[in-house]
Scaffold this motif. Sequence first.
Motif, mmCIF file in Angstrom:
data_model
loop_
_atom_site.group_PDB
_atom_site.id
_atom_site.type_symbol
_atom_site.label_atom_id
_atom_site.label_comp_id
_atom_site.label_asym_id
_atom_site.label_seq_id
_atom_site.Cartn_x
_atom_site.Cartn_y
_atom_site.Cartn_z
ATOM 1 N N GLU A 84 0.847 -1.197 0.000
ATOM 2 C CA GLU A 84 0.000 0.000 0.000
ATOM 3 C C GLU A 84 0.881 1.245 0.000
ATOM 4 O O GLU A 84 1.873 1.321 0.721
ATOM 5 C CB GLU A 84 -0.893 0.003 1.245
ATOM 6 C CG GLU A 84 -1.709 1.263 1.422
ATOM 7 C CD GLU A 84 -2.405 1.333 2.776
ATOM 8 O OE1 GLU A 84 -2.987 2.380 3.077
ATOM 9 O OE2 GLU A 84 -2.340 0.338 3.532
ATOM 10 N N LYS A 85 0.522 2.212 -0.800
ATOM 11 C CA LYS A 85 1.177 3.513 -0.751
ATOM 12 C C LYS A 85 0.600 4.306 0.414
ATOM 13 O O LYS A 85 -0.594 4.587 0.451
ATOM 14 C CB LYS A 85 0.962 4.282 -2.056
ATOM 15 C CG LYS A 85 1.781 3.798 -3.225
ATOM 16 C CD LYS A 85 1.591 4.725 -4.418
ATOM 17 C CE LYS A 85 2.465 4.302 -5.584
ATOM 18 N NZ LYS A 85 2.294 5.224 -6.743
ATOM 19 N N LEU A 86 1.446 4.679 1.369
ATOM 20 C CA LEU A 86 0.962 5.506 2.464
ATOM 21 C C LEU A 86 0.840 6.961 2.034
ATOM 22 O O LEU A 86 -0.055 7.672 2.497
ATOM 23 C CB LEU A 86 1.896 5.405 3.669
ATOM 24 C CG LEU A 86 1.814 4.133 4.507
ATOM 25 C CD1 LEU A 86 2.622 4.296 5.781
ATOM 26 C CD2 LEU A 86 0.385 3.774 4.842
ATOM 27 N N TRP A 87 1.761 7.403 1.199
ATOM 28 C CA TRP A 87 1.687 8.776 0.690
ATOM 29 C C TRP A 87 1.189 8.737 -0.744
ATOM 30 O O TRP A 87 1.864 8.244 -1.632
ATOM 31 C CB TRP A 87 3.036 9.484 0.769
ATOM 32 C CG TRP A 87 3.010 10.845 0.147
ATOM 33 C CD1 TRP A 87 3.706 11.255 -0.952
ATOM 34 C CD2 TRP A 87 2.233 11.967 0.566
ATOM 35 N NE1 TRP A 87 3.422 12.567 -1.240
ATOM 36 C CE2 TRP A 87 2.513 13.037 -0.326
ATOM 37 C CE3 TRP A 87 1.326 12.186 1.609
ATOM 38 C CZ2 TRP A 87 1.924 14.292 -0.193
ATOM 39 C CZ3 TRP A 87 0.734 13.429 1.735
ATOM 40 C CH2 TRP A 87 1.032 14.474 0.850
ATOM 41 N N LYS A 88 -0.009 9.266 -0.948
ATOM 42 C CA LYS A 88 -0.643 9.246 -2.266
ATOM 43 C C LYS A 88 -0.730 10.642 -2.875
ATOM 44 O O LYS A 88 -1.499 10.876 -3.814
ATOM 45 C CB LYS A 88 -2.048 8.640 -2.162
ATOM 46 C CG LYS A 88 -2.096 7.224 -1.571
ATOM 47 C CD LYS A 88 -3.525 6.706 -1.496
ATOM 48 C CE LYS A 88 -3.598 5.286 -0.943
ATOM 49 N NZ LYS A 88 -3.275 5.246 0.495
ATOM 50 N N GLY A 89 0.021 11.588 -2.329
ATOM 51 C CA GLY A 89 0.003 12.945 -2.855
ATOM 52 C C GLY A 89 -1.124 13.794 -2.321
ATOM 53 O O GLY A 89 -1.408 14.862 -2.861
ATOM 54 N N THR A 90 -1.765 13.351 -1.243
ATOM 55 C CA THR A 90 -2.860 14.090 -0.630
ATOM 56 C C THR A 90 -2.828 13.871 0.870
ATOM 57 O O THR A 90 -2.311 12.849 1.353
ATOM 58 C CB THR A 90 -4.222 13.642 -1.199
ATOM 59 O OG1 THR A 90 -5.275 14.125 -0.362
ATOM 60 C CG2 THR A 90 -4.315 12.146 -1.294
ATOM 61 N N PHE A 91 -3.384 14.785 1.642
ATOM 62 C CA PHE A 91 -3.400 14.668 3.089
ATOM 63 C C PHE A 91 -4.577 13.837 3.599
ATOM 64 O O PHE A 91 -4.719 13.665 4.819
ATOM 65 C CB PHE A 91 -3.435 16.052 3.736
ATOM 66 C CG PHE A 91 -2.167 16.843 3.533
ATOM 67 C CD1 PHE A 91 -0.947 16.337 3.956
ATOM 68 C CD2 PHE A 91 -2.197 18.082 2.926
ATOM 69 C CE1 PHE A 91 0.219 17.054 3.777
ATOM 70 C CE2 PHE A 91 -1.035 18.809 2.736
ATOM 71 C CZ PHE A 91 0.177 18.300 3.162
ATOM 72 N N GLN A 92 -5.369 13.328 2.693
ATOM 73 C CA GLN A 92 -6.466 12.461 3.105
ATOM 74 C C GLN A 92 -5.895 11.188 3.738
ATOM 75 O O GLN A 92 -4.977 10.565 3.201
ATOM 76 C CB GLN A 92 -7.340 12.102 1.907
ATOM 77 C CG GLN A 92 -8.563 11.281 2.261
ATOM 78 C CD GLN A 92 -9.464 11.039 1.059
ATOM 79 O OE1 GLN A 92 -9.178 11.491 -0.050
ATOM 80 N NE2 GLN A 92 -10.557 10.335 1.270
ATOM 81 N N GLY A 93 -6.446 10.792 4.888
ATOM 82 C CA GLY A 93 -5.968 9.605 5.578
ATOM 83 C C GLY A 93 -4.920 9.883 6.645
ATOM 84 O O GLY A 93 -4.362 8.955 7.220
ATOM 85 N N TRP A 94 -4.662 11.185 6.905
ATOM 86 C CA TRP A 94 -3.657 11.568 7.900
ATOM 87 C C TRP A 94 -4.265 12.504 8.942
ATOM 88 O O TRP A 94 -5.166 13.288 8.641
ATOM 89 C CB TRP A 94 -2.471 12.264 7.229
ATOM 90 C CG TRP A 94 -1.728 11.415 6.254
ATOM 91 C CD1 TRP A 94 -2.030 11.224 4.931
ATOM 92 C CD2 TRP A 94 -0.563 10.631 6.511
ATOM 93 N NE1 TRP A 94 -1.119 10.371 4.350
ATOM 94 C CE2 TRP A 94 -0.198 9.990 5.296
ATOM 95 C CE3 TRP A 94 0.216 10.408 7.644
ATOM 96 C CZ2 TRP A 94 0.906 9.146 5.199
ATOM 97 C CZ3 TRP A 94 1.318 9.571 7.537
ATOM 98 C CH2 TRP A 94 1.656 8.950 6.336
ATOM 99 N N THR A 95 -3.730 12.436 10.168
ATOM 100 C CA THR A 95 -4.114 13.325 11.257
ATOM 101 C C THR A 95 -2.858 14.045 11.742
ATOM 102 O O THR A 95 -1.757 13.502 11.679
ATOM 103 C CB THR A 95 -4.746 12.520 12.410
ATOM 104 O OG1 THR A 95 -5.928 11.877 11.936
ATOM 105 C CG2 THR A 95 -5.120 13.423 13.575
#
Length: 231
Positions: A23-34
């Motif tokens: 799985e890519k943790l960084w997908k170029g967006t801040f969605q999915g991060w706190t």
Amino acid sequence: MRSIIITLGILLSLSINRSFAQEKLWKGTFQGWTFGYKCEPFDRGLYWHIQPNGDLLATGGDSYKTQSGMRTNEVYGDYELTLEYKWLSSGEDKKSGNSGIWIHGQEGFDQDNGAFPNSIEVQLRKTTAGDLLRKGLEIDQESGFPSKGEAVFRRSDSSTVEHFYNEWNTLKIRCEKDEISVWLNGTLINKAIQCRTISNEPVTSGYITLQAEFKDLSFRNIVIEKLEKDN
């Protein structure tokens, strides 16, 4: 012919399973991060930036008082985490580059006045990349990796394999049960065992947090792959 078809089918199935395990943790967006912050103002834009090419830029400000943690919303256990990071500040000492990857993070943002979860930090600070720091959790050194104070030190000097300025480093962190191993640019730097809470409960999973601290650096190709469990 039938055996060949069956074999090809098995290989295809294994290939598909492997692709789903990664799985890519960084997908170029801040969605999915706190996000957590050490001090006000609590403004993500002061610390975290998406570059035009999709890379993640972490800016720590001009003081150790200005820090931020960018934490996954998901909890992970038994995995290999691989990422690349590059320092954007020149120099080859800890004052010219300091950051970290915090793993096995627990609930809440309790460290550094609310910037990070209780975790084990994989140090990225220049000349000591690969150190393992106790940040609200406990851990012991594996034989051959002597510990001292807060840090579980490296078997070898990581500065011999680090890139200090404007060149990508590859970091791999393997978490299997309560063990943690760290490679930097293909070299095994550190290994520790028996990760646990301060009340001695085993810790085998948690949140993953990136650290913005003091000096600027870029991240890219942040990928996690779940380890296959023994039957």
